[in-house]
Design an enzyme around this catalytic site. Structure first.
Site, short mmCIF file in Angstrom:
data_model
loop_
_atom_site.label_atom_id
_atom_site.label_comp_id
_atom_site.label_asym_id
_atom_site.label_seq_id
_atom_site.Cartn_x
_atom_site.Cartn_y
_atom_site.Cartn_z
N GLY A 58 1.11 -1.11 0.24
CA GLY A 58 0.37 -0.30 0.18
C GLY A 58 0.54 1.35 -0.24
O GLY A 58 0.72 2.52 -0.21
N SER A 59 2.08 1.51 0.63
CA SER A 59 2.82 2.69 0.31
C SER A 59 3.80 2.60 -0.58
O SER A 59 4.04 4.00 -1.61
CB SER A 59 4.30 2.30 2.01
N SER A 100 6.46 4.76 4.16
CA SER A 100 6.51 3.56 4.79
C SER A 100 5.59 3.68 5.37
O SER A 100 5.79 5.06 6.55
CB SER A 100 7.39 2.52 5.18
N SER A 102 3.63 2.55 8.21
CA SER A 102 4.64 2.08 9.64
C SER A 102 5.95 2.74 9.85
O SER A 102 5.73 3.48 11.31
CB SER A 102 3.96 0.79 9.73
N THR A 105 8.46 -1.60 7.83
CA THR A 105 9.14 -2.02 6.77
C THR A 105 10.10 -2.81 6.82
O THR A 105 10.93 -1.61 5.81
CB THR A 105 7.81 -1.96 5.27
N ARG A 152 -3.44 0.88 2.85
CA ARG A 152 -4.51 0.40 1.16
C ARG A 152 -5.67 2.07 1.78
O ARG A 152 -6.27 2.02 0.75
CB ARG A 152 -4.50 -0.47 1.35
N GLU A 238 -6.87 -7.42 -0.38
CA GLU A 238 -6.37 -7.11 1.21
C GLU A 238 -7.77 -6.95 1.81
O GLU A 238 -7.44 -7.49 2.78
CB GLU A 238 -4.82 -6.07 1.37
N HIS A 254 0.67 -10.65 -25.81
CA HIS A 254 1.22 -12.06 -26.03
C HIS A 254 2.02 -12.85 -25.13
O HIS A 254 2.54 -13.23 -25.74
CB HIS A 254 2.62 -10.22 -26.47
N LYS A 349 4.67 -11.02 8.90
CA LYS A 349 6.35 -9.87 9.33
C LYS A 349 6.24 -10.18 10.94
O LYS A 349 8.03 -10.15 11.36
CB LYS A 349 5.18 -8.32 9.29
O1 PA5 Z 1 -2.04 -2.81 2.62
C1 PA5 Z 1 -0.81 -3.06 3.95
O2 PA5 Z 1 -1.13 -3.06 4.42
C2 PA5 Z 1 0.07 -3.99 3.35
O3 PA5 Z 1 0.45 -3.47 1.55
C3 PA5 Z 1 1.44 -2.56 3.54
O4 PA5 Z 1 1.38 -1.24 3.11
C4 PA5 Z 1 2.66 -3.58 3.32
O5 PA5 Z 1 2.87 -3.85 4.06
C5 PA5 Z 1 3.58 -2.24 3.78
O6 PA5 Z 1 3.65 -1.77 5.02
P1 PA5 Z 1 3.88 -0.38 4.86
O7 PA5 Z 1 2.43 0.56 4.25
O8 PA5 Z 1 3.49 -0.25 6.38
O9 PA5 Z 1 5.91 -0.06 4.89
#
Ligand code: PA5
Length: 355
Positions: A58-59, A100, A102, A105, A152, A238, A254, A349
Site C-alpha cells: 500500500g505504500s 512506509s 508504518s 517495513t 491501503r 487485501e 502477447h 511480519k
Molecule cells: O496494505 C498493507 O497493509 C500492506 O500492503 C502494507 O502497505 C505493506 O505491508 C507495507 O507496509 P507499510 O505500508 O507500513 O510500509
C-alpha cells in the site's frame, strides 16, 4: 450474503469503519496536499535525473501514482523499488522517496539504509516508526502523515506528497490544479458510491454484488489504467480477501490471451473480467481491446468495462482507483468479511521479526 443497504450490518461487519476511511478520501487528499506544502528541509533538485520510490504494498504504489502523474513526457526516469535491492543507477543524481506507512517495513528500511550510505537526497513519508526516527537522525525531510489508517486506505497521504515535493524542489510540474480537480472529482464520486446511496443507484455496490463468488481478473491499458488495475487487484486481495489477478494491454495480447483457450468450463464458472480504460490510451490499444474482448468473453462469467473521468492524469487515475476501493470494500462487506485486518500479512511480519 449481506445486504449492502443495511447500515447496522455494515457497521457490524466493518467495526473499525474502513468504509468511512474510503468515503473520506477527498479530505485526505486535501490534507496531504497541505501537509506536504509545509514540510521543511527539502533537498535541492540540482542535477536530479531520476526518482526512486522505495516502498512495499500500500505504500509502494505511491511511486506508480507519481509516474502516472508526471506522465510519459517527463524527462525524469521514475521507478518504484519493491524489494531489498537498491540498484546502482540510484546515485547522487537520484531523488529517493522512502515510503512506509508504518515506518517499520523491512525491505523499505533496508533500501533506505543503502540510500543513506550512498549519500543520496532522500525524503521520507511515514507515520513514524524506525523510518521516521532514522530520517530525523540524519536531518532528512519527513512528511508526517496521520496514523490509524490501513496503508491501503491512505493512498492520498502516501501519493500526493510526492507530487508536491517534486513541484516544490523544481523537479516536477505544478501539482495544485490536478490535486484540486482530483478532490472535486472524488467528492462527487464519494457521494455516488456512499453507503447511503442505495444499491439500485450505486454502481460500486452493484458491481460488488455481481462479483460475489468470482475471481476478479483486472485488465488495464498501458500506463494509467495499468496502475489502476494493479491497485484493484491488490484491494481485492487485501480488502475483500479474494484471489485476483491483473495484467495490461498490449502485453497480455502477447501471452495471457492464449491462456483463456483451455479450461473454459472452470474459468466461465469462476473468473470475472474487469477492464479499466483511460481516454488517453493509445488508439491501437483501444483497437486491441475491441478485438480481444469478444475472444475472451465466452471464457469468463462476466465482462465489465470501467472508464476513468477527468482532465488530468492524476484525476483520471484516482477516479479509477476510487471506484475499485469502494467495490472491494462492498465486496468484503457483502461476504460478511471485515475489510480492515490483514492478519496473514501481520503474522508474516511477526514471523520475520519486523514488528
Ligand atoms: O496494505 C498493507 O497493509 C500492506 O500492503 C502494507 O502497505 C505493506 O505491508 C507495507 O507496509 P507499510 O505500508 O507500513 O510500509
Amino acid at each position: 450474503m449481506n445486504d449492502l443497504d443495511d447500515p447496522a450490518l455494515i457497521q457490524e461487519t466493518d467495526p473499525s469503519d474502513f468504509l468511512g476511511s474510503v468515503e473520506r478520501l477527498p479530505d485526505q487528499v486535501r490534507d496531504a496536499h497541505e501537509r506536504a506544502r509545509r514540510v521543511e528541509g527539502l533537498p535541492p533538485a540540482d542535477g536530479i535525473d531520476s526518482i526512486a520510490v522505495l516502498g512495499m504494498g500500500g505504500s509502494g504504489i505511491s511511486g506508480d501514482v507519481l509516474q502516472v502523474a508526471l506522465g510519459p513526457r517527463s524527462p525524469l526516469f521514475v521507478a518504484t523499488l519493491r524489494g531489498y535491492e537498491l540498484p546502482d543507477w540510484v546515485d547522487r543524481n537520484t531523488l529517493v522517496f522512502a515510503m512506509s506507512y508504518s515506518g517499520n517495513t523491512e525491505e523499505t528500511l533496508e533500501t533506505f539504509e543503502k540510500a543513506l550510505e550512498r549519500n543520496i537526497p532522500i525524503v521520507a513519508v511515514t507515520t513514524g516508526g524506525a523510518l521516521s526516527q532514522r530520517a530525523k537522525q540524519h536531518g532528512l525531510a519527513v512528511v508526517e502523515i496521520p496514523a490509524g489508517l490501513q496503508p491501503r486506505a491512505a493512498l492520498g497521504y502516501l501519493a500526493v506528497p510526492l507530487l508536491v515535493v517534486c513541484e516544490r524542489i523544481g523537479a516536477g510540474p505544478p501539482a495544485g490544479e490536478a490535486v484540486s480537480e482530483t478532490i472535486d472529482l472524488l467528492q462527487g464520486r464519494a457521494d455516488e458510491y456512499h453507503r447511503k446511496s442505495p444499491l439500485e443507484s450505486n454502481p460500486a455496490k452493484e458491481l460488488a454484488q455481481r462479483l460475489l463468488g468470482k475471481i476478479p481478473v483486472v485488465y488495464g491499458s498501458e500506463g494509467l489504467a495499468e496502475v489502476a488495475a494493479y491497485r484493484w487487484k491488490c484491494q481485492f486481495n487485501e480488502v475483500a480477501k479474494v484471489p485476483a489477478w491483473s495484467n495490461s494491454f498490449p502485453e497480455l495480447n502477447h501471452n495471457e490471451i492464449v491462456g483463456w483457450e483451455r479450461l473454459g468450463k472452470v474459468t466461465r464458472a469462476h473468473a470475472a473480467l474487469l477492464v479499466l480504460r483511460d481516454e488517453g490510451e493509445h488508439p491501437r490499444i483501444a483497437k486491441r481491446i475491441d478485438i480481444t474482448l469478444p475472444l475472451i468473453q465466452g471464457s469468463v462469467s462476466l465482462v465489465h468495462q470501467v472508464r476513468g473521468r477527468g482532465a488530468s492524469a492524476l484525476a483520471r487515475l484516482f477516479d479509477l482507483v476510487y471506484f475499485g476501493d469502494f467495490v472491494s470494500t462492498y465486496l468484503a462487506i457483502a461476504q460478511g468479511v471485515d475489510p480492515a485486518p490483514v492478519e496473514v500479512i501481520e503474522s508474516l511480519k511477526r514471523a520475520l521479526g519486523d514488528v
